[in-house]
Design an enzyme around this catalytic site. Structure first.
Site, PDB file in Angstrom:
ATOM      1  N   LEU A 272      -7.665  -5.176 -19.946  1.00 34.62           N
ATOM      2  CA  LEU A 272      -6.686  -5.196 -18.848  1.00 34.62           C
ATOM      3  C   LEU A 272      -5.458  -4.327 -19.138  1.00 34.62           C
ATOM      4  O   LEU A 272      -4.806  -4.491 -20.164  1.00 34.62           O
ATOM      5  CB  LEU A 272      -6.241  -6.644 -18.574  1.00 34.62           C
ATOM      6  CG  LEU A 272      -5.223  -6.817 -17.450  1.00 34.62           C
ATOM      7  CD1 LEU A 272      -5.858  -6.580 -16.089  1.00 34.62           C
ATOM      8  CD2 LEU A 272      -4.571  -8.189 -17.504  1.00 34.62           C
TER       9      LEU A 272
ATOM     10  N   HIS B 136       0.099   1.224 -13.151  1.00 28.18           N
ATOM     11  CA  HIS B 136       0.715  -0.007 -13.636  1.00 28.18           C
ATOM     12  C   HIS B 136       2.227   0.230 -13.763  1.00 28.18           C
ATOM     13  O   HIS B 136       2.645   1.262 -14.286  1.00 28.18           O
ATOM     14  CB  HIS B 136       0.118  -0.395 -14.992  1.00 28.18           C
ATOM     15  CG  HIS B 136       0.656  -1.691 -15.502  1.00 28.18           C
ATOM     16  ND1 HIS B 136       0.258  -2.902 -14.998  1.00 28.18           N
ATOM     17  CD2 HIS B 136       1.594  -1.951 -16.445  1.00 28.18           C
ATOM     18  CE1 HIS B 136       0.918  -3.867 -15.614  1.00 28.18           C
ATOM     19  NE2 HIS B 136       1.730  -3.323 -16.496  1.00 28.18           N
TER      20      HIS B 136
ATOM     21  N   GLY C 232       0.799  -1.221   0.000  1.00 28.20           N
ATOM     22  CA  GLY C 232       0.000   0.000   0.000  1.00 28.20           C
ATOM     23  C   GLY C 232       0.831   1.270   0.000  1.00 28.20           C
ATOM     24  O   GLY C 232       0.367   2.319   0.461  1.00 28.20           O
ATOM     25  N   SER C 233       2.050   1.201  -0.562  1.00 32.23           N
ATOM     26  CA  SER C 233       2.877   2.419  -0.531  1.00 32.23           C
ATOM     27  C   SER C 233       2.307   3.509  -1.440  1.00 32.23           C
ATOM     28  O   SER C 233       2.429   4.696  -1.125  1.00 32.23           O
ATOM     29  CB  SER C 233       4.327   2.100  -0.888  1.00 32.23           C
ATOM     30  OG  SER C 233       4.446   1.740  -2.246  1.00 32.23           O
ATOM     31  N   ASN C 234       1.664   3.125  -2.544  1.00 31.69           N
ATOM     32  CA  ASN C 234       1.015   4.147  -3.380  1.00 31.69           C
ATOM     33  C   ASN C 234      -0.178   4.765  -2.653  1.00 31.69           C
ATOM     34  O   ASN C 234      -0.399   5.977  -2.721  1.00 31.69           O
ATOM     35  CB  ASN C 234       0.566   3.548  -4.713  1.00 31.69           C
ATOM     36  CG  ASN C 234       1.701   3.505  -5.711  1.00 31.69           C
ATOM     37  OD1 ASN C 234       2.163   4.535  -6.191  1.00 31.69           O
ATOM     38  ND2 ASN C 234       2.190   2.303  -6.005  1.00 31.69           N
TER      39      ASN C 234
ATOM     40  N   ARG D 267      -6.137  -7.928  -8.626  1.00 33.30           N
ATOM     41  CA  ARG D 267      -7.259  -8.744  -9.058  1.00 33.30           C
ATOM     42  C   ARG D 267      -7.710  -8.276 -10.430  1.00 33.30           C
ATOM     43  O   ARG D 267      -7.719  -7.067 -10.703  1.00 33.30           O
ATOM     44  CB  ARG D 267      -8.458  -8.589  -8.095  1.00 33.30           C
ATOM     45  CG  ARG D 267      -8.201  -9.045  -6.688  1.00 33.30           C
ATOM     46  CD  ARG D 267      -8.252 -10.537  -6.514  1.00 33.30           C
ATOM     47  NE  ARG D 267      -9.480 -11.134  -7.031  1.00 33.30           N
ATOM     48  CZ  ARG D 267      -9.626 -12.420  -7.319  1.00 33.30           C
ATOM     49  NH1 ARG D 267      -8.602 -13.252  -7.168  1.00 33.30           N
ATOM     50  NH2 ARG D 267     -10.761 -12.897  -7.768  1.00 33.30           N
TER      51      ARG D 267
HETATM   52  C1  GAR Z   1       3.115  -1.018  -7.573  1.00 33.04           C
HETATM   53  O1  GAR Z   1       4.354  -1.088  -8.196  1.00 33.04           O
HETATM   54  C2  GAR Z   1       2.010  -0.979  -8.611  1.00 33.04           C
HETATM   55  O2  GAR Z   1       2.341  -0.257  -9.765  1.00 33.04           O
HETATM   56  C3  GAR Z   1       1.853  -2.429  -8.918  1.00 33.04           C
HETATM   57  O3  GAR Z   1       1.976  -3.091  -7.683  1.00 33.04           O
HETATM   58  C4  GAR Z   1       2.802  -2.323  -6.818  1.00 33.04           C
HETATM   59  C5  GAR Z   1       2.047  -2.066  -5.540  1.00 33.04           C
HETATM   60  O4  GAR Z   1       2.847  -1.456  -4.583  1.00 33.04           O
HETATM   61  N1  GAR Z   1       0.582  -2.692  -9.539  1.00 33.04           N
HETATM   62  C6  GAR Z   1       0.384  -3.672 -10.400  1.00 33.04           C
HETATM   63  O5  GAR Z   1       1.236  -4.457 -10.730  1.00 33.04           O
HETATM   64  C7  GAR Z   1      -1.036  -3.745 -10.932  1.00 33.04           C
HETATM   65  N2  GAR Z   1      -1.099  -4.632 -12.050  1.00 33.04           N
HETATM   66  P1  GAR Z   1       2.175  -0.760  -3.314  1.00 33.04           P
HETATM   67  O6  GAR Z   1       1.212  -1.770  -2.700  1.00 33.04           O
HETATM   68  O7  GAR Z   1       3.333  -0.496  -2.398  1.00 33.04           O
HETATM   69  O8  GAR Z   1       1.481   0.502  -3.772  1.00 33.04           O
END
Ligand code: GAR
Length: 203
Positions: free
Chosen positions: A148, A113, A12-14, A95
């Protein structure tokens, strides 16, 4: 007050970057926007505990306890809609969404992404970029459509792929940029809505 609901599956850093930006840039006062809830398909997602500590409403819905993808998405929609979202933000939500879920949030659903779309949709983006000999990689914020990892691009960030990079090295470099572009794209979404309603009010 306009509501953002954020979906996560892991660290969940984003999500945290968006919550911090909302606080630092005073979205509540300036944009009338708040992060209303963080929801995960993993009960043990690290980001859920962090959000809870920030005083944000959280919920977890384990996709494995549903018979089908449709059943899970229907329950997830009900949970999300309790918070009346003006914007639904996918932040590492791992998901695949059903077409009816995507249709329900059409025009108010964003994703980040970890590649320069349309290159490398799907999984293992960093290793695939390294294997392809890419000299640059990055991340993309886009509107979600039923296709997707496609949909109108709202923001991108580019980083170099350095000699000897592992997928982890590249992922970390890209993630730093994700934390900058995602909050900016979310703010821009509400700013453009604000500008649009000002135009309409002036008509
Ligand atoms: C991030 O790098 C995001 O871009 C990627 O997962 C990571 C989540 O990091 N998303 C995908 O691959 C979606 N297909 P986070 O949980 O620290 O935000």
């Amino acid at each position: 007050m306009k509501n953002i609901v954020i979906l996560i599956s892991g660290a969940g850093s984003n999500m945290a970057a968006i919550v911090r930006a909302a606080r630092q840039a005073q979205w509540a006062q300036r944009l009338n926007v708040r992060v209303a809830a963080v929801i995960s398909n993993k009960t043990d997602a690290k980001g859920l505990a962090w959000a809870q500590d920030q005083g944000i409403a959280t919920a977890a819905l384990d996709h494995r306890s549903f018979a089908s993808r449709e059943d899970f998405d229907t329950a997830l929609m009900a949970e999300i809609d309790r918070f009346a979202p003006n914007l639904l933000v996918l932040a590492g939500f791992m998901r695949i969404l059903t077409p009816s879920f995507v249709a329900h949030y059409a025009g108010r659903l964003l994703n980040i992404h970890p590649s320069l779309l349309p290159a490398f949709p799907g999984l293992h983006t960093h290793q695939r970029a390294i294997d392809a000999g890419c000299q640059f990689a990055g991340a993309t914020v886009h509107q979600v459509t039923s296709d997707l990892d496609h949909g109108p691009i709202l923001a991108q960030a580019v980083v170099p792929v350095l000699p000897g990079d592992s997928a982890e090295d590249l992922a970390a470099r890209v993630l730093t940029q994700e934390h900058l572009i995602y909050p900016r794209a979310v703010a821009a979404f509400f700013n453009s809505q604000f500008a649009q309603s000002a135009v309409e009010a002036g008509r």
